[in-house]
Design an enzyme around this catalytic site. Structure first.
Site, PDB file in Angstrom:
ATOM      1  N   TYR A 112       0.810  -1.213   0.000  1.00 27.32           N
ATOM      2  CA  TYR A 112       0.000   0.000   0.000  1.00 27.32           C
ATOM      3  C   TYR A 112       0.847   1.269   0.000  1.00 27.32           C
ATOM      4  O   TYR A 112       0.309   2.370  -0.097  1.00 27.32           O
ATOM      5  CB  TYR A 112      -0.944   0.006   1.209  1.00 27.32           C
ATOM      6  CG  TYR A 112      -2.131  -0.891   1.032  1.00 27.32           C
ATOM      7  CD1 TYR A 112      -3.389  -0.382   0.771  1.00 27.32           C
ATOM      8  CD2 TYR A 112      -1.985  -2.275   1.100  1.00 27.32           C
ATOM      9  CE1 TYR A 112      -4.489  -1.209   0.601  1.00 27.32           C
ATOM     10  CE2 TYR A 112      -3.063  -3.111   0.927  1.00 27.32           C
ATOM     11  CZ  TYR A 112      -4.313  -2.572   0.675  1.00 27.32           C
ATOM     12  OH  TYR A 112      -5.388  -3.404   0.501  1.00 27.32           O
ATOM     13  N   ASP A 155      -2.818 -17.631   5.663  1.00 28.18           N
ATOM     14  CA  ASP A 155      -3.863 -18.477   5.107  1.00 28.18           C
ATOM     15  C   ASP A 155      -4.436 -19.420   6.152  1.00 28.18           C
ATOM     16  O   ASP A 155      -5.648 -19.706   6.156  1.00 28.18           O
ATOM     17  CB  ASP A 155      -3.373 -19.250   3.872  1.00 28.18           C
ATOM     18  CG  ASP A 155      -2.007 -19.862   4.058  1.00 28.18           C
ATOM     19  OD1 ASP A 155      -1.203 -19.307   4.821  1.00 28.18           O
ATOM     20  OD2 ASP A 155      -1.720 -20.892   3.430  1.00 28.18           O
TER      21      ASP A 155
END
Length: 420
Positions: A149, A285
């Site tokens: 970002y 995950d």
């Protein structure tokens, strides 16, 4: 007389009549902000017998600013947030076709708001896709200034992209770019300082609120020198700065090696029973799976920017959706903070008095917590919970709740005020 909030000796100093700037927001901002302001004012008046009151200062950003001045984020708006330290904003449109990539990101970077704080908990009666949403009570600390970002990326075919690509392939010996003729490139900065201040804030938050654990969520098994370093820096910081207040998973592993698993488990049990915060980590995950299967195993989450984006929306969906997910962007070192609705502008329903104000309202409650007005914040959350439990809700919830009464935005706000 209204006064500014100040920051001294690491703490906010909030007067009884603070000036707090707000941006109404684009799209449904026109619906949800007035209701949020009314509920806040009513809760504050009731909680403090009329002795405290916010002086709201309107600022322009987004479409309203562009239509007025030709600027998406006027310098006066930025200056006001610098001056008054704490503010709140509705959803903002992201300009298309160049310029500022995101007004939200611009505010976070300008004020160095390195924590995106997203508390996620369940209101009884809210429709949820999981069996036991009441077990969800998590507090996400998402790093706000680094990772992808940061916006360091280059489009294929540009001179800048070719320069970076040539450096990587010719100077650094990179052989793993599969399609170099069409590749675009991005850089993922993750620093020790950036990681440490985020993780420090998460641990301090857990200690102050007596929460049981801080989980470092990362993808360090693949990105060993960025996300793996984030994990390692986190453990090192916890053991160095909070030694007497935490028990780390790395400490357990060391004790297991030296004394055996049974002894290590006893040490951990004793530490947690004495009130120490458990510091652990999990691959991103695996966390996405485990948070659905065992949500009560997680409390405070510290993670990098992209992981935090995914995690925030997943957890919000577990307790009713992003429409009631609050958020705040905070620099705990300087005191600056902006609280915000976490959803988009929803222009198709703007002005129709049907939007759910929950996200902005709960963000306002977070803001009141932050400035020390905890009684008013608690009152807002309880009143909103009562309205939902009574099945007095906006259409987005009513359509999934049997026998619910569908209310407009204003009517939902009135229902909450009646339950303060």
């Amino acid at each position: 007389m209204a006064q500014k909030i100040t920051f001294s000796a690491g703490r906010l100093q909030t007067p009884d009549n603070p000036i707090i700037p707000y941006i109404q927001g684009d799209g449904i901002g026109v619906d949800i902000w007035p209701v949020t302001q009314q509920i806040c004012d009513a809760a504050i008046a009731k909680a403090y017998n009329g002795n405290r009151k916010i002086e709201w200062k309107k600022l322009l950003a987004g479409e309203a600013a562009f239509n007025t001045s030709g600027e998406w984020m006027p310098i006066e708006t930025m200056d006001a947030f610098h001056t008054y330290m704490v503010g709140i904003k509705g959803p903002l449109t992201t300009p298309v076709g160049g310029g500022i990539r995101s007004l939200n990101v611009a505010l976070r970077q300008d004020l160095d708001l390195f924590v995106c704080l997203r508390p996620v908990s369940y209101f009884d009666g809210v429709p949820s896709p999981i069996k036991k949403p009441e077990l969800v009570n998590m507090h996400i600390f998402r790093e706000n200034t680094e990772d992808i970002y940061a916006g360091i990326e280059y489009m294929t075919g540009t001179p800048e992209n070719n320069q970076v690509k040539d450096f990587l392939m010719q100077e650094m010996g990179v052989k793993s770019i599969r399609f170099p003729d069409t590749v675009s490139l991005g850089i993922k900065p993750v620093s020790k300082e950036g990681s440490e201040r985020l993780i420090r804030a998460a641990i301090q938050y857990a200690i102050e609120k007596k929460l049981p654990s801080v989980t470092l969520v990362h993808k360090g098994n693949i990105m060993k020198f960025t996300e793996g370093a984030f994990k390692n820096w986190g453990y090192a910081l916890a053991e160095k700065e909070f030694e007497d207040k935490v028990f780390t998973w790395t400490c357990w592993e060391k004790l297991k090696k030296e004394q055996g698993e049974l002894a290590a488990n006893e040490h951990m049990k004793d530490a947690l029973q004495s009130g120490k915060v458990l510091i652990k980590d999990v691959i991103a995950d695996a966390f996405l799976q485990d948070s659905l299967l065992y949500p009560d195993q997680f409390s405070v989450i510290a993670t990098l920017n992209l992981n935090g984006d995914y995690i925030s929306d997943l957890l919000a969906a577990m307790v009713g959706g992003i429409g009631i997910a609050p958020g705040g962007n905070v620099n705990y070192d300087t005191g600056y903070a902006i609280f915000e609705a976490t959803h988009g502008t929803a222009p198709k329903i703007a002005g129709k008095d049907i939007a759910n104000p929950g996200s902005l309202l709960l963000s306002a409650a977070m803001m009141l917590d932050y400035i020390g007005w905890i009684e008013a914040a608690t009152m807002i959350r309880k009143a909103m919970g009562k309205a939902i439990a009574d099945k007095m809700v906006t259409e987005d919830f009513a359509s999934f709740m049997p026998d619910a009464t569908a209310l407009g935005t204003k009517a939902f706000g009135e229902a909450i005020i009646k339950r303060l």
